[in-house]
Scaffold this motif. Structure first.
Motif, short mmCIF file in Angstrom:
data_model
loop_
_atom_site.label_atom_id
_atom_site.label_comp_id
_atom_site.label_asym_id
_atom_site.label_seq_id
_atom_site.Cartn_x
_atom_site.Cartn_y
_atom_site.Cartn_z
N TYR A 1 0.86 -1.20 0.00
CA TYR A 1 0.00 0.00 0.00
C TYR A 1 0.89 1.25 0.00
O TYR A 1 0.73 2.15 0.83
CB TYR A 1 -0.93 0.04 1.23
CG TYR A 1 -1.74 -1.21 1.48
CD1 TYR A 1 -3.00 -1.36 0.90
CD2 TYR A 1 -1.26 -2.23 2.29
CE1 TYR A 1 -3.76 -2.50 1.15
CE2 TYR A 1 -2.01 -3.37 2.54
CZ TYR A 1 -3.26 -3.50 1.96
OH TYR A 1 -4.01 -4.63 2.22
N GLY B 1 -0.69 -2.88 -8.56
CA GLY B 1 -1.55 -4.06 -8.44
C GLY B 1 -2.01 -4.21 -7.00
O GLY B 1 -1.55 -3.48 -6.12
N ASP C 1 0.64 -0.11 5.07
CA ASP C 1 -0.03 1.16 5.40
C ASP C 1 -1.35 1.20 4.65
O ASP C 1 -1.54 1.96 3.71
CB ASP C 1 0.89 2.33 4.97
CG ASP C 1 0.29 3.69 5.33
OD1 ASP C 1 -0.73 3.74 6.04
OD2 ASP C 1 0.86 4.70 4.90
N1 SAH Z 1 1.91 4.62 2.23
C1 SAH Z 1 1.38 5.68 1.44
C2 SAH Z 1 -0.12 5.65 1.21
C3 SAH Z 1 -1.01 4.93 2.17
S1 SAH Z 1 -2.73 5.18 1.89
C4 SAH Z 1 1.81 7.01 2.00
O1 SAH Z 1 2.26 7.05 3.12
O2 SAH Z 1 1.73 8.01 1.32
C5 SAH Z 1 -3.26 3.58 1.38
C6 SAH Z 1 -2.96 3.26 -0.05
O3 SAH Z 1 -3.38 1.93 -0.30
C7 SAH Z 1 -3.69 4.11 -1.08
O4 SAH Z 1 -2.72 4.73 -1.89
C8 SAH Z 1 -4.56 3.11 -1.87
O5 SAH Z 1 -4.66 3.43 -3.23
C9 SAH Z 1 -3.81 1.82 -1.66
N2 SAH Z 1 -4.56 0.56 -1.79
C10 SAH Z 1 -5.85 0.30 -1.47
N3 SAH Z 1 -6.13 -1.01 -1.63
C11 SAH Z 1 -4.99 -1.60 -2.06
C12 SAH Z 1 -4.64 -2.96 -2.39
N4 SAH Z 1 -5.53 -3.95 -2.31
N5 SAH Z 1 -3.37 -3.21 -2.77
C13 SAH Z 1 -2.47 -2.21 -2.86
N6 SAH Z 1 -2.74 -0.92 -2.56
C14 SAH Z 1 -3.99 -0.62 -2.16
#
Ligand code: SAH
Length: 454
Positions: free
Chosen positions: A314, A361, A383
């Motif tokens: 994430y 993905g 996250d």
């Molecule tokens: N770590 C980053 C953003 C965290 S917010 C930072 O600190 O800036 C959570 C993120 O998870 C979002 O960008 C969202 O698009 C992503 N997300 C949501 N579901 C997901 C999944 N199944 N797999 C990967 N990413 C995902």
């Protein structure tokens, strides 16, 4: 319906807690009453407004015994505006409530007994946001601008927002004052007429660069030169004026078309030593000061020696990944939004990192694929969004057994639920550190260290 209180009852209650919306909660024979404006540890006379089967609502009539943390909310539209919920609680009181809330949720939902540390708060819990999205409206010939009221599209008209930057305030006031003469007639959601939908102001805190985005219904800005002149005069730090065209009938702020009106298409900011490029629409943490505190904590918990492969699940635009890449052998980041992955790659390049790899993905599919390809994490950072980790990802973690898991969360309830699953799968929660990314609101971020025990 047999409830302990009825509509129009007047009674004195003891307020115990706050809801996510910042309302006080009192229990009458176990029946929760929600009281807007009430604070924990207050005795108050209330008037019951409405009762449902499992809870009711009451109006605060008189505070018999105020909370020692009660203060006068400094914002003139506090209570009307949906942005802040806790300005009537001192900052010390906010941090104490957040710490307690995290501790309770850990125990109640996760049966987690790891130490919950005091919340890391801000020295100055105001003017912390680096992005404002200001809706405009026209009512009885008056231009209104401000922020939406809670759960509505009515604007709480204001000339200042205490959690936004001075630049944002000045630009909001100037555009409001001159909107009509600049042919920026506020868009009306019902008639679908008008031009100016939102004013978006973004600021790179470390660089001082400011971006202004005018979100308009039509592409043509008939008074473009005058608009540029006004913005630059009001705010000399503006290095980018953009226009986003949103002609659709939608609640979504941005449309698909973004144009440069004046200056550059991006501004830059630094978190720690890592540089980031921010475009009109790119995702970026809104409190950069506390983002650094949060990510430093994540880096501390990761305990990197330089030999580790780290997976950042994430990863968004790679903010945590690039922080970790400073001390790891390599970092693999995965994120579901392809545009964010493009930003992550560009930011890695901008900083000269050669030990990062990003893939778009779902984390729960990409990480098992990486494992099959022989990429195994020593440390895994997650996250996730408010709903927490996908269960398939938790299963993968338990199967693949990284030494440490660092879990960054914006929702303590789903965090506690996921920690329980990881503990049952052989991990131990070592420490829970809340960080206050959103002072004056009920939100709290939490970073947690887990170590593999089995
Ligand atoms: N770590 C980053 C953003 C965290 S917010 C930072 O600190 O800036 C959570 C993120 O998870 C979002 O960008 C969202 O698009 C992503 N997300 C949501 N579901 C997901 C999944 N199944 N797999 C990967 N990413 C995902």
């Amino acid at each position: 319906m047999n409830t302990p209180v009825k509509k129009n009852d007047q009674l004195t209650v003891h307020i115990e807690d706050l809801t996510h919306d910042g309302a006080g909660v009192a229990k009458v024979d176990g029946y929760p009453l929600f009281i807007q404006g009430g604070l924990p540890n207050e005795a108050a006379e209330v008037h019951v407004l409405k009762t449902l089967k499992n809870y009711g609502f009451a109006k605060l009539m008189n505070i018999v015994e105020p909370s020692p943390f009660r203060v006068d909310a400094p914002c003139p539209v506090f209570g009307e505006c949906g942005g802040c919920q806790l300005q009537h609680l001192s900052y010390e009181g906010q941090l104490a409530w957040k710490e307690n809330m995290v501790r309770n949720v850990m125990k109640r939902i996760g049966k987690i007994d790891a130490p919950v540390l005091p919340v890391k708060g801000m020295e100055k819990p105001w003017e912390y946001r680096n992005k404002s999205q200001i809706p405009f409206a026209l009512e009885d010939g008056q231009v209104l601008a401000g922020f939406y009221q809670s759960k509505s599209h009515r604007i709480a008209d204001t000339n200042t927002c205490l959690i936004q930057s001075d630049e944002s305030d000045r630009l909001m006031r100037a555009v409001k004052e001159h909107a009509m003469e600049l042919d920026l007639i506020p868009y009306n959601e019902e008639t679908k007429k008008g031009q100016l939908r939102h004013l978006v102001v973004r600021k790179g805190r470390a660089t001082g660069e400011v971006m202004v985005v005018l979100v308009t219904k039509h592409a043509k800005l008939s008074k473009q030169d005058a608009i540029i002149e006004l913005i630059r005069e009001v705010e000399p730090n503006v290095t980018s004026i953009m226009q986003n065209v949103n002609s659709r009938n939608t609640n979504v702020i941005f449309g698909d078309e973004t144009n440069v009106v004046w200056g550059k298409a991006v501004i830059e900011d630094l978190i720690g030593d890592v540089r980031f490029e921010i475009s009109a629409r790119s995702f970026y943490q809104v409190n950069p000061v506390q983002t650094e505190v949060l990510y430093k904590q994540a880096l501390d918990y990761a305990q990197l020696s330089g030999n580790e492969t780290v997976i950042d699940a994430y990863c968004g635009i790679g903010t945590i990944s690039l922080f970790l890449a400073q001390q790891a052998k390599q970092v693999l980041g995965v994120e579901i939004v392809p545009q964010a992955i493009e930003d992550a790659k560009r930011n890695a390049e901008l900083n000269g990192f050669t030990n990062t790899y990003f893939e778009a993905g779902p984390a729960e599919e990409v990480i098992p694929k990486w494992y099959k390809e022989g990429q195994k994490a020593d440390v895994l950072v997650v996250d996730p969004p408010r709903k927490g980790c996908d269960e398939a990802l938790l299963t993968t973690i338990i199967e693949q057994r990284p030494k440490r898991v660092v879990y960054v969360s914006c929702n303590p309830a789903t965090l506690a639920r996921d920690l329980r699953i990881l503990e049952d799968g052989g991990y131990k929660t070592m420490e829970v550190q809340p960080v206050d990314m959103f002072p004056q609101t009920t939100h709290v971020e939490v970073v947690t260290l887990l170590e593999r025990k089995l």
